[in-house]
Write a protein that holds these residues in place. Structure first.
Motif, short mmCIF file in Angstrom:
data_model
loop_
_atom_site.label_atom_id
_atom_site.label_comp_id
_atom_site.label_asym_id
_atom_site.label_seq_id
_atom_site.Cartn_x
_atom_site.Cartn_y
_atom_site.Cartn_z
N CYS A 114 -5.54 4.27 18.92
CA CYS A 114 -4.60 5.03 18.69
C CYS A 114 -3.01 4.63 18.36
O CYS A 114 -2.31 5.22 17.85
N LEU A 115 -2.62 3.74 19.22
CA LEU A 115 -1.77 2.69 18.91
C LEU A 115 -1.05 2.17 18.08
O LEU A 115 -0.07 2.26 17.16
N SER A 116 -2.91 1.56 18.46
CA SER A 116 -2.55 0.93 16.46
C SER A 116 -2.57 2.03 15.11
O SER A 116 -1.80 1.27 14.13
N PHE A 117 -2.76 3.05 14.72
CA PHE A 117 -3.40 3.52 14.39
C PHE A 117 -1.33 4.46 14.27
O PHE A 117 -0.78 4.27 13.32
N LEU A 118 -1.11 4.07 15.38
CA LEU A 118 0.49 5.63 14.88
C LEU A 118 1.13 4.49 15.09
O LEU A 118 2.46 4.30 13.63
N GLY A 119 1.05 3.17 15.00
CA GLY A 119 1.95 1.94 14.72
C GLY A 119 1.86 1.22 13.33
O GLY A 119 2.59 1.17 12.48
N ALA A 120 0.84 1.79 12.75
CA ALA A 120 0.07 1.38 11.20
C ALA A 120 1.29 2.66 10.45
O ALA A 120 1.83 2.68 9.49
N ALA A 121 1.06 4.31 10.79
CA ALA A 121 1.50 5.54 10.23
C ALA A 121 3.59 5.50 9.96
O ALA A 121 3.98 5.38 9.64
N LEU A 122 3.72 4.91 11.30
CA LEU A 122 5.42 3.94 11.30
C LEU A 122 5.53 2.80 10.28
O LEU A 122 6.73 3.26 9.78
N VAL A 123 4.34 2.01 9.54
CA VAL A 123 5.22 0.80 9.06
C VAL A 123 4.67 2.05 8.23
O VAL A 123 6.01 1.44 6.78
N LEU A 124 4.04 2.24 7.18
CA LEU A 124 3.78 3.24 6.37
C LEU A 124 5.33 3.85 5.97
O LEU A 124 5.59 4.12 4.70
N GLY A 125 5.25 4.76 7.07
CA GLY A 125 6.41 5.55 6.80
C GLY A 125 7.52 5.15 6.63
O GLY A 125 8.66 5.44 5.84
N ALA A 126 8.11 4.16 7.44
CA ALA A 126 8.87 3.65 6.81
C ALA A 126 9.39 3.05 6.16
O ALA A 126 10.46 2.95 4.85
N VAL A 127 8.78 2.66 4.89
CA VAL A 127 8.61 1.58 3.75
C VAL A 127 8.56 3.28 2.69
O VAL A 127 9.74 2.70 1.35
N LEU A 128 7.71 3.37 3.14
CA LEU A 128 7.99 4.56 2.55
C LEU A 128 9.23 6.15 2.35
O LEU A 128 9.46 6.36 0.93
N ALA A 129 9.93 6.18 2.93
CA ALA A 129 11.09 6.39 3.64
C ALA A 129 12.58 5.68 2.80
O ALA A 129 12.79 6.41 2.03
N VAL A 130 12.34 4.23 2.40
CA VAL A 130 12.65 3.29 1.35
C VAL A 130 12.49 3.79 -0.10
O VAL A 130 14.15 3.81 -0.05
N LEU A 131 11.47 4.17 0.35
CA LEU A 131 11.25 4.38 -1.36
C LEU A 131 12.28 5.27 -1.87
O LEU A 131 12.27 5.48 -3.04
N PHE A 132 11.41 6.29 -1.01
CA PHE A 132 12.00 7.60 -1.82
C PHE A 132 13.48 8.14 -0.69
O PHE A 132 12.88 9.58 -0.35
N SER A 133 13.48 7.54 -0.70
CA SER A 133 15.20 7.52 0.06
C SER A 133 16.33 8.63 -0.46
O SER A 133 16.90 9.66 0.14
#
Length: 222
Positions: A10-29
């Protein structure tokens, strides 16, 4: 302190979601600015905001009256795309649909690569590659987020098939079938084409599980 395997996953999945979310948040800022929406040729805000496509009424059928006398639009399918439209509303959908579609694709790819045995870090790199693949990413930004979501369903189906030794194998097979069906609902013709690759994977998996020694013996000849 030792962590249970499920908590670690669960923690690993949460970490992956945070990384992906951060990258996409920058691209779609730009989508976070109140005066901006993501331009979309294939799903403009005006169409999403039309009375004909108002949800949940459109799930029962609608008449597309945006041109001349209009035409029968059948009904809005029960899909991930229309779930986003229903939950976010037309403006929220126009702002964040592309980013969410890419996020779902990335997380689905992460789940699949984890079932193949990749560690969390490598799975995140592979998930980023899938989420930002120029073909699907450009189509999604153009308005066809269904392409990314259809591919996400493929990854989920393959993950369920790869994990058949974990839990109930027939239940995992059913989940793979549901993911394949959702991929067809999302991607239409693309989803049908993708389903053929899933079928090929099933056949290959069955051959490997039943006759691994013979297949390994024939590998040098191939």
């Amino acid at each position: 302190m030792n962590r249970s395997p499920r908590l670690a996953q669960c923690l690993s999945f949460l970490g992956a979601a945070l990384v992906l979310g951060a990258v996409l948040a920058v691209l779609f800022s730009g989508s976070f600015k109140s005066e901006q929406v993501l331009f979309s040729n294939d799903g403009p805000l005006g169409v999403a905001h039309s009375e004909a496509l108002k949800l949940p009424d459109a799930f029962r059928g609608f008449w597309m009256d945006l041109y001349w006398l209009g035409g029968n639009g059948a009904h809005s399918p029960a899909s991930i795309t229309y779930l986003f439209l229903w939950c976010l509303g037309p403006v929220g959908y126009a702002k964040f649909y592309a980013a969410l579609a890419c996020l779902v694709l990335g997380l689905s790819a992460w789940i699949f690569f984890r079932t193949l045995g990749l560690n969390g870090g490598l799975a995140v790199v592979a998930a980023l590659g899938a989420s930002l693949n120029s073909n699907f990413f450009s189509n999604t930004c153009w308005g066809l987020g269904t392409r990314s979501l259809a591919l996400a369903c493929v990854f989920l189906a393959l993950a369920a098939l790869s994990a058949r030794r974990v839990g109930h194998p027939w239940l995992n097979a059913v989940l793979a079938g549901l993911a394949t069906g959702m991929g067809v609902v999302e991607g239409a013709d693309n989803g049908v084409i993708f389903s053929l690759f899933i079928a090929a994977f099933v056949l290959w998996q069955a051959c490997v599980e039943r006759q691994p020694a013979r297949l390994l013996a024939c590998w040098p000849a191939l």
